[in-house]
Structures are given as structure tokens and as C-alpha cells.
Design an enzyme around this catalytic site. Structure first.
Site, mmCIF file in Angstrom:
data_model
loop_
_atom_site.group_PDB
_atom_site.id
_atom_site.type_symbol
_atom_site.label_atom_id
_atom_site.label_comp_id
_atom_site.label_asym_id
_atom_site.label_seq_id
_atom_site.Cartn_x
_atom_site.Cartn_y
_atom_site.Cartn_z
ATOM 1 N N HIS A 71 -15.540 36.317 -33.867
ATOM 2 C CA HIS A 71 -16.838 36.329 -35.242
ATOM 3 C C HIS A 71 -17.853 36.487 -35.464
ATOM 4 O O HIS A 71 -17.996 37.198 -36.234
ATOM 5 C CB HIS A 71 -17.264 34.515 -36.033
ATOM 6 N N HIS A 93 -14.880 33.100 -28.810
ATOM 7 C CA HIS A 93 -14.802 32.790 -29.912
ATOM 8 C C HIS A 93 -15.458 33.084 -30.859
ATOM 9 O O HIS A 93 -15.308 33.612 -31.742
ATOM 10 C CB HIS A 93 -13.725 31.387 -30.124
ATOM 11 N N GLU A 94 -16.761 32.370 -30.520
ATOM 12 C CA GLU A 94 -17.491 33.278 -31.766
ATOM 13 C C GLU A 94 -18.350 33.927 -31.433
ATOM 14 O O GLU A 94 -18.584 34.365 -32.784
ATOM 15 C CB GLU A 94 -18.613 31.532 -31.506
#
Length: 338
Positions: A25, A21-22
């Protein structure tokens, strides 16, 4: 030993999902030339930290989350490489990237599981179950059910959904029998599952032939069903058809992870949690990625940035709501354990 293995499974599952997820980003931020000061898996005290050319990479003690700290993310910084100075579409791409990665990962993994399982139920009738055979029975062995009430039937679960929402009312079936399309009318059979009433057709369906084409076909439609079921569950929650005390948080998820037996069950749960994480993060709640997207959309429409103080208040309100919700859900998870 069982406790240690369970803890490793929980830490790996949550840590991995936070990482991708990170990582979404982080990757898009780098592509958009936004400076990332720190990429962290977990919160709290540092366990490991390494300074790169521009970014510090950290692993922290609490595995229930992570963050990508970008220059100008929490305050407006007028400097090259600042998040706040990037074009609005770039900021949108960075914000939505984490959830998109979780959703894509979940769908790919689920598709792989379903395609490799080798157990695919077709929509061809193998037999009418003897206990449900009556003089009014119209279905026959060899019938391929192609639609019910005008809705196309591709996999067995398509039939199940329509049956459960039928309330026992007559259904209009179209079947292929000996190369011909035939219209039939069938009354679902009610059965009791504990305190719940369900509906069936009283048939057993054939297992699909094991080949590459069928594996891809059934894997694809099972994955579509997986995504649809998750969406329906979210809609039920938002419309009040699912109570807050029925929600599962990190404690409940951890318990499910510990209870998994074998690689298949673990990877299946990995896909389920990843999809839930991705979709939940897109909810328009301040402090979630979806909430930030709403603020960016407002900025794009107004063609003017929202005041830093106003945005901070909105984000703080959303963060407070999420903390209280997490505490409530976690409390219910603990109560269910005991």
C-alpha cells in the site's frame, strides 16, 4: 525458552507479512503522489516511532495487523496529495497493492521451496503394488500417465485430485508406453483412511530425475496446484461446504507457527499464510481491501463519488462483521487448544 522461541517465531511471521502487505500500500501510494502520514506495523501502544520527512514510521505492541494512514483516506480532503482527490484508478492500485504483494510473495517462496526440495514425483509408473495386482491390472511399470478422463496430468497431485472426485467410477487413462499412446480403462481402488474413503490406482510412481529443468517444471506446477488448492478451499467456505467453526484465526495460526520444526516448515507456513492473507483481503467485504475495491468500482461506473457518510456506514458495518467473526474464530481456536 521454548515459549520465547515460539513467541519470536509468531511475531516475526505475522509482523513480516503485515510489513510486506502494508509496504505494498505504502509504495504504490508514494508512486501515486499520495501523502502517507503514518506507516505502522501493529496496533495499540507505540513501541517505536520515528518521524520521516513526510511519514511517521511506527511499531506498535499488538502484532496482528498494521496500517498505512493516508491523507484523505477516511475523510474527503481537497488538498494536493490527498487519497480522496487521486484519480480512481490510482486509488484502486493503492488499495489492491497489499494483497497483490502477499500473493506474489507466497507464490515466489513456494516455487523456490518446491524447486529446491529435490523430491519430485513423476507420473511414470515404477511398479504396480503387489497387494493390488490382479488379472485385470492394465498398468505396467514404465507407463507415463498423460491424461485421465481427458484432463492433462503433469504432476502426481493431478492424479490424486481426479481419483478423490471419481467416487470409484471407471477412469479413462491415456499413457505413453514404449513411445506409443495407449488408451486404458481403470477402476480406482477404494481405501479407508480412518472414517474417510479414498481412491488410488494401486501404483508407485518414479521419482523424477534431479536436474534444473525438472526442478523448475515440477516447482512451477506444484505452485499452480498450491494456488488452485487455496482457491478451492475459499470456494468451499463461501458455498458452505466448510463450516465457520473449521476456520483458523490468529490464535490457531500462532499455534501452527509454534509447532513448526526447522526452516523449511517455517518458510512453508509463511507462504501458506501469506497467500491466504492476500486472497482473503480481496474478498468483497467492506473494511477489507476487496470491499473498498467494490466501492471504487461503483464510483468508477457512476463517475461520481459515494457520499462520505454512506461510505462510512458501509465500512463500519463491514468492520463490525469482521470483529465479530474474528472473536468467534478465535474462541474456537482456543477451545481446540484445550
Amino acid at each position: 525458552m521454548g515459549f520465547i522461541i515460539g513467541a519470536i517465531k509468531v511475531i516475526f511471521l505475522l509482523g513480516f507479512l503485515v510489513f510486506i502487505h502494508e509496504g505494498g500500500h505504502f509504495t504504490v501510494a508514494k508512486l501515486c503522489k499520495v501523502k502517507v502520514r503514518e506507516f505502522s506495523i501493529g496496533f495499540g501502544p507505540k513501541i517505536f516511532s520515528k518521524q520521516g520527512t513526510e511519514t511517521k514510521y511506527s511499531i506498535r505492541a499488538i502484532p496482528f495487523g498494521g496500517y498505512v494512514d493516508m491523507l484523505g483516506e477516511t475523510e474527503q480532503v481537497k488538498e494536493q496529495g490527498s487519497f480522496s482527490e487521486a484519480k480512481v484508478w490510482k486509488r484502486m492500485a493503492i488499495v489492491v497493492a497489499g494483497a497483490v504483494v502477499n500473493i506474489i510473495f507466497a507464490l515466489v517462496i513456494y516455487f523456490a521451496l518446491m524447486s529446491c526440495s529435490g523430491v519430485n514425483r513423476s507420473t511414470v509408473v515404477k511398479q504396480v503394488m503387489p497387494e493390488y495386482m490382479t488379472e485385470d491390472t492394465v498398468l505396467q511399470a514404465g507407463d507415463r500417465i498423460t491424461s485421465i478422463n481427458g484432463e492433462k496430468i503433469r504432476i502426481k497431485s493431478d492424479m490424486s485430485h481426479i481419483l478423490q472426485s471419481s467416487n470409484g467410477e471407471n477412469l479413462a487413462l491415456q499413457v505413453e508406453r514404449n513411445g506409443e499412446k495407449i488408451d486404458l480403462e481403470v477402476t480406482p481402488i477404494s481405501v479407508e483412511y480412518g472414517n474417510v474413503t479414498g481412491y488410488i490406482l494401486g501404483i508407485e510412481v518414479e521419482q523424477a530425475e534431479k536436474n534444473l529443468t525438472n526442478n523448475i517444471y515440477y516447482g512451477f506446477w506444484e505452485t499452480v496446484e498450491f494456488l488452485s488448492a487455496t482457491k478451492d478451499g475459499l470456494i468451499m467456505l463461501l458455498t458452505g461446504n466448510v463450516q465457520l467453526n473449521q476456520m483458523t484465526g490468529p490464535v490457531g495460526i500462532s499455534e501452527m507457527v509454534v509447532q513448526t520444526s526447522g526452516v523449511y516448515d517455517f518458510v512453508y507456513l509463511l507462504a501458506v499464510v501469506s497467500l491466504s492473507l492476500g486472497i482473503t483481503n480481496l474478498l468483497p467485504i467492506p473494511a477489507l481491501d476487496g470491499g473498498r475495491m467494490v466501492l471504487l468500482l461503483v464510483e468508477a461506473i457512476r463517475k461520481k463519488k459515494i457520499a462520505e457518510e454512506t461510505e462510512l456506514k458501509i465500512q463500519t458495518l463491514g468492520f463490525t462483521f469482521l470483529i465479530l467473526l474474528s472473536l468467534y474464530v478465535s474462541f474456537n481456536d482456543v477451545v481446540r487448544l484445550f
